[in-house]
Design a protein around this motif. Structure first.
Motif, PDB file in Angstrom:
ATOM      1  N   SER A 140      27.221   9.339-130.123  1.00 52.64           N
ATOM      2  CA  SER A 140      27.663   8.023-129.665  1.00 52.64           C
ATOM      3  C   SER A 140      27.398   7.870-128.169  1.00 52.64           C
ATOM      4  CB  SER A 140      29.151   7.834-129.941  1.00 52.64           C
ATOM      5  OG  SER A 140      29.912   8.784-129.204  1.00 52.64           O
ATOM      6  N   TYR A 141      27.397   6.614-127.733  1.00 50.09           N
ATOM      7  CA  TYR A 141      27.288   6.327-126.300  1.00 50.09           C
ATOM      8  C   TYR A 141      28.298   5.242-125.950  1.00 50.09           C
ATOM      9  CZ  TYR A 141      25.567   5.044-121.705  1.00 50.09           C
ATOM     10  OH  TYR A 141      25.484   4.789-120.358  1.00 50.09           O
ATOM     11  N   HIS A 142      29.183   5.544-124.998  1.00 48.02           N
ATOM     12  CA  HIS A 142      30.212   4.593-124.593  1.00 48.02           C
ATOM     13  C   HIS A 142      30.174   4.291-123.101  1.00 48.02           C
ATOM     14  CE1 HIS A 142      32.027   4.807-128.573  1.00 48.02           C
ATOM     15  NE2 HIS A 142      31.890   6.125-128.504  1.00 48.02           N
ATOM     16  N   GLY A 143      29.213   4.870-122.389  1.00 44.34           N
ATOM     17  CA  GLY A 143      29.095   4.618-120.967  1.00 44.34           C
ATOM     18  C   GLY A 143      29.182   5.898-120.165  1.00 44.34           C
ATOM     19  N   THR A 144      29.096   5.748-118.844  1.00 46.29           N
ATOM     20  CA  THR A 144      29.136   6.911-117.958  1.00 46.29           C
ATOM     21  C   THR A 144      30.193   6.764-116.864  1.00 46.29           C
ATOM     22  OG1 THR A 144      27.280   5.930-116.723  1.00 46.29           O
ATOM     23  CG2 THR A 144      26.745   7.626-118.359  1.00 46.29           C
ATOM     24  N   MET A 145      31.208   5.941-117.110  1.00 40.00           N
ATOM     25  CA  MET A 145      32.395   6.004-116.272  1.00 40.00           C
ATOM     26  C   MET A 145      33.116   7.314-116.602  1.00 40.00           C
ATOM     27  SD  MET A 145      32.149   3.198-114.647  1.00 40.00           S
ATOM     28  CE  MET A 145      31.430   1.556-114.754  1.00 40.00           C
ATOM     29  N   TYR A 146      34.142   7.640-115.862  1.00 41.02           N
ATOM     30  CA  TYR A 146      34.723   8.972-116.042  1.00 41.02           C
ATOM     31  C   TYR A 146      35.288   9.172-117.439  1.00 41.02           C
ATOM     32  CZ  TYR A 146      36.646  13.372-114.382  1.00 41.02           C
ATOM     33  OH  TYR A 146      36.902  14.697-114.193  1.00 41.02           O
ATOM     34  N   GLY A 147      36.044   8.193-117.943  1.00 37.07           N
ATOM     35  CA  GLY A 147      36.588   8.319-119.288  1.00 37.07           C
ATOM     36  C   GLY A 147      35.540   8.110-120.358  1.00 37.07           C
ATOM     37  N   SER A 148      34.724   7.070-120.205  1.00 34.47           N
ATOM     38  CA  SER A 148      33.707   6.791-121.225  1.00 34.47           C
ATOM     39  C   SER A 148      32.643   7.868-121.255  1.00 34.47           C
ATOM     40  CB  SER A 148      33.068   5.416-120.971  1.00 34.47           C
ATOM     41  OG  SER A 148      32.462   5.344-119.695  1.00 34.47           O
ATOM     42  N   HIS A 149      32.383   8.501-120.113  1.00 36.04           N
ATOM     43  CA  HIS A 149      31.431   9.617-120.075  1.00 36.04           C
ATOM     44  C   HIS A 149      31.954  10.778-120.916  1.00 36.04           C
ATOM     45  CE1 HIS A 149      28.256  11.561-117.194  1.00 36.04           C
ATOM     46  NE2 HIS A 149      28.062  11.912-118.453  1.00 36.04           N
ATOM     47  N   ALA A 150      33.254  11.013-120.829  1.00 38.92           N
ATOM     48  CA  ALA A 150      33.862  12.064-121.647  1.00 38.92           C
ATOM     49  C   ALA A 150      33.769  11.724-123.125  1.00 38.92           C
ATOM     50  CB  ALA A 150      35.320  12.256-121.246  1.00 38.92           C
ATOM     51  N   LEU A 151      33.918  10.450-123.447  1.00 34.32           N
ATOM     52  CA  LEU A 151      33.926  10.021-124.847  1.00 34.32           C
ATOM     53  C   LEU A 151      32.535   9.986-125.459  1.00 34.32           C
ATOM     54  CD1 LEU A 151      35.866   8.981-127.070  1.00 34.32           C
ATOM     55  CD2 LEU A 151      35.445   6.671-126.199  1.00 34.32           C
ATOM     56  N   SER A 152      31.508   9.717-124.645  1.00 32.83           N
ATOM     57  CA  SER A 152      30.139   9.663-125.166  1.00 32.83           C
ATOM     58  C   SER A 152      29.782  10.990-125.823  1.00 32.83           C
ATOM     59  CB  SER A 152      29.153   9.344-124.049  1.00 32.83           C
ATOM     60  OG  SER A 152      29.340   8.017-123.576  1.00 32.83           O
ATOM     61  N   GLY A 153      29.131  10.895-126.998  1.00 35.38           N
ATOM     62  CA  GLY A 153      28.924  12.088-127.807  1.00 35.38           C
ATOM     63  C   GLY A 153      27.640  12.825-127.569  1.00 35.38           C
ATOM     64  N   ASP A 154      26.737  12.278-126.752  1.00 31.51           N
ATOM     65  CA  ASP A 154      25.513  12.987-126.401  1.00 31.51           C
ATOM     66  C   ASP A 154      25.754  13.899-125.201  1.00 31.51           C
ATOM     67  OD1 ASP A 154      23.780  12.002-128.358  1.00 31.51           O
ATOM     68  OD2 ASP A 154      23.318  10.205-127.192  1.00 31.51           O
ATOM     69  N   LEU A 156      25.229  14.465-121.771  1.00 25.46           N
ATOM     70  CA  LEU A 156      24.860  13.658-120.605  1.00 25.46           C
ATOM     71  C   LEU A 156      25.351  14.324-119.322  1.00 25.46           C
ATOM     72  CD1 LEU A 156      25.781  10.158-122.094  1.00 25.46           C
ATOM     73  CD2 LEU A 156      23.490  11.130-121.868  1.00 25.46           C
ATOM     74  N   LEU A 157      25.205  15.651-119.267  1.00 25.43           N
ATOM     75  CA  LEU A 157      25.591  16.452-118.106  1.00 25.43           C
ATOM     76  C   LEU A 157      27.078  16.363-117.794  1.00 25.43           C
ATOM     77  CD1 LEU A 157      22.606  15.875-115.612  1.00 25.43           C
ATOM     78  CD2 LEU A 157      22.836  17.582-117.410  1.00 25.43           C
ATOM     79  N   GLN A 158      27.885  16.201-118.842  1.00 24.99           N
ATOM     80  CA  GLN A 158      29.331  16.114-118.614  1.00 24.99           C
ATOM     81  C   GLN A 158      29.869  17.336-117.882  1.00 24.99           C
ATOM     82  OE1 GLN A 158      27.855  15.165-121.472  1.00 24.99           O
ATOM     83  NE2 GLN A 158      28.836  13.339-122.337  1.00 24.99           N
ATOM     84  N   SER A 159      29.361  18.513-118.208  1.00 29.91           N
ATOM     85  CA  SER A 159      29.863  19.726-117.559  1.00 29.91           C
ATOM     86  C   SER A 159      29.479  19.768-116.087  1.00 29.91           C
ATOM     87  CB  SER A 159      29.331  20.974-118.277  1.00 29.91           C
ATOM     88  OG  SER A 159      27.908  21.023-118.221  1.00 29.91           O
ATOM     89  N   VAL A 160      28.318  19.233-115.742  1.00 33.44           N
ATOM     90  CA  VAL A 160      27.875  19.206-114.349  1.00 33.44           C
ATOM     91  C   VAL A 160      28.817  18.353-113.508  1.00 33.44           C
ATOM     92  CG1 VAL A 160      26.029  18.434-112.795  1.00 33.44           C
ATOM     93  CG2 VAL A 160      25.465  19.629-114.934  1.00 33.44           C
ATOM     94  N   TYR A 161      29.267  17.238-114.081  1.00 33.20           N
ATOM     95  CA  TYR A 161      30.120  16.308-113.346  1.00 33.20           C
ATOM     96  C   TYR A 161      31.607  16.644-113.482  1.00 33.20           C
ATOM     97  CZ  TYR A 161      25.774  13.650-113.437  1.00 33.20           C
ATOM     98  OH  TYR A 161      24.457  13.268-113.317  1.00 33.20           O
ATOM     99  N   ALA A 162      31.917  17.758-114.114  1.00 36.39           N
ATOM    100  CA  ALA A 162      33.316  18.157-114.328  1.00 36.39           C
ATOM    101  C   ALA A 162      34.100  17.057-115.017  1.00 36.39           C
ATOM    102  CB  ALA A 162      33.970  18.565-113.014  1.00 36.39           C
TER     103      ALA A 162
END
Length: 419
Positions: A140-154, A156-162
């Motif tokens: 899924s893709y829900h955006g790249t704001m802090y919460g929506s980035h966490a929710l997005s299922g691809d 997307l470097l979530q670990s890099v951005y903590a």
């Protein structure tokens, strides 16, 4: 290639440069004009945003008029008439038996953040502070704001951005809800919401009827809230005004953006169902969320103009008819083995691409295909191992012929990327 400008373009390496034929300078109707004097047919509706065509006169005039009459009014601790009318119109469009209140936001990502906050506060104020988990779908893709980035299922470097994913879980959308049921059996009492795109934006994978039925049955069993992210599918894209209109029961929150203003203004909206709306009203609770540019007079004017235009063109009939013609094209490409498979629904179509060994294409290979199709005059959208077609609602036979010609020529030219 031109030297880098100050502009930092989204979702590409920072050293990327662009030739004049890739630098847009204007857009009108269904076409984008570029700095070298060329034009291309946009088969992505401006990244889903512009289904009524670039520079739609009714929307442009409405925004222009609002900019003169009330260039800015805030929704912080006070309403204004423009936003009131737009909210009422959205509830009327989506159904007053399904939704009660509207919260304006500025983008799909910001609206997903707001929805996560809203459902967590709902449970906290009801004395269930343990219900904090938001469940999303892999892919899924829900955006790249802090919460929506966490929710997005691809990835997307979530670990890099903590990005904080401690209260987020992801399950498969392709198993008719089995993994979701397993998760609920383990953690259902702690789940605040399940957030789904009716059609996953990354690949145009539509949720099956069986998955939706299971999701709604699990909601009845475990009590979590359902949030439908219709940023991509809202306003006629799938053949009904909203993709969730075909569900047996409504979601608790409906998230809208993109086509909401036909791309004229940065805007989003949360349509809030009765259970949440009544609880906040009866409890006198304050939702601590505000965005300076949300629900401005110009945004509201654009929304009202879009709704009028959708009704004028009878959008559901229009998109159903266009979908038939689009599927005719897709079938011919599949028959000729130009594409491996197709996904999606209505006027939202994914074309799966494979190399000569049947292997999925890399991201770089997909971008080469997209570039080759653009060289032949049509803009399409890249996703993992596929491209997407998201035509504007005014596409007719001439535009579809252009798409057919460009896709065929682009795939042939990029054959090296497929081998």
């Amino acid at each position: 290639m031109s030297a880098p400008h100050a502009l930092w373009t989204s979702m590409l390496p920072a050293d990327t440069t662009f030739a004049p034929d890739r630098v847009a300078v204007g857009a009108a109707g269904h076409r984008i004009a570029f700095a070298d004097g060329s034009t291309r047919l946009c088969a992505t509706s401006g990244l889903w945003n512009v289904p009524l065509g670039f520079g739609n006169p009714a929307v442009a005039e409405a925004v222009s008029r609002a900019s003169r009459d009330a260039s800015y009014l805030s929704l912080f601790r006070a309403p204004h008439r423009y936003a009131e009318h737009a909210a009422d119109a959205l509830i009327d469009l989506a159904g007053s038996l399904r939704y009660r209140r509207v919260i304006f936001s500025t983008s799909g990502g910001a609206a997903n953040d707001a929805a996560m906050k809203l459902v967590r506060q709902y449970w906290a104020q009801k004395g269930r502070r343990d219900r904090t988990i938001s469940v999303g779908l892999r892919g899924s893709y829900h955006g790249t704001m802090y919460g929506s980035h966490a929710l997005s299922g691809d990835d997307l470097l979530q670990s890099v951005y903590a990005v904080d994913r401690r209260s987020v879980r992801h399950v498969s959308a392709h198993d008719d809800g089995e993994e979701l049921a397993t998760l609920m059996a383990r953690e259902g009492s702690r789940v605040a919401s399940v957030v789904v795109e009716p059609i996953l934006g990354s690949g145009a994978h539509a949720l099956s009827d069986a998955f939706v039925d299971r999701l709604l049955a699990l909601r009845e069993e475990y009590g979590f809230l359902v949030v439908a992210d219709e940023v991509a599918t809202g306003f006629g894209r799938t053949g009904t005004m909203f993709a969730t209109d075909t569900w047996p029961a409504a979601p608790d929150v409906l998230i809208l953006s993109k086509a909401l203003t036909n791309g004229a203004m940065g805007a989003a909206a949360l349509l809030v169902g009765q259970e949440i709306a009544v609880a906040f009203t009866d409890g006198g609770w304050t939702f601590v969320h505000g965005e300076t540019q949300a629900g401005t007079p110009m945004c509201a004017a654009a929304i009202l103009a879009v709704i009028d235009e959708l009704r004028r063109i009878d959008v559901e009939s229009a998109t159903q008819a266009l979908a038939v013609e689009l599927q005719n094209l897709v079938r011919s490409w599949k028959t000729e083995q130009l594409i491996a498979d197709s996904t999606g629904r209505g006027c939202f179509v994914g074309l799966a691409l494979r190399d000569e060994h049947g292997q999925e294409l890399s991201g770089a290979a997909v971008l080469r295909v997209v570039s080759a199709i653009a060289d032949h005059g049509v803009v399409v959208h890249p996703v993992p191992s596929a491209i997407e077609l998201i035509p504007a609602y005014g596409f007719g036979a001439p535009e579809l012929r252009e798409v057919d010609t460009a896709v065929r020529a682009g795939l042939a030219e990029a054959r090296g990327a497929l081998s």
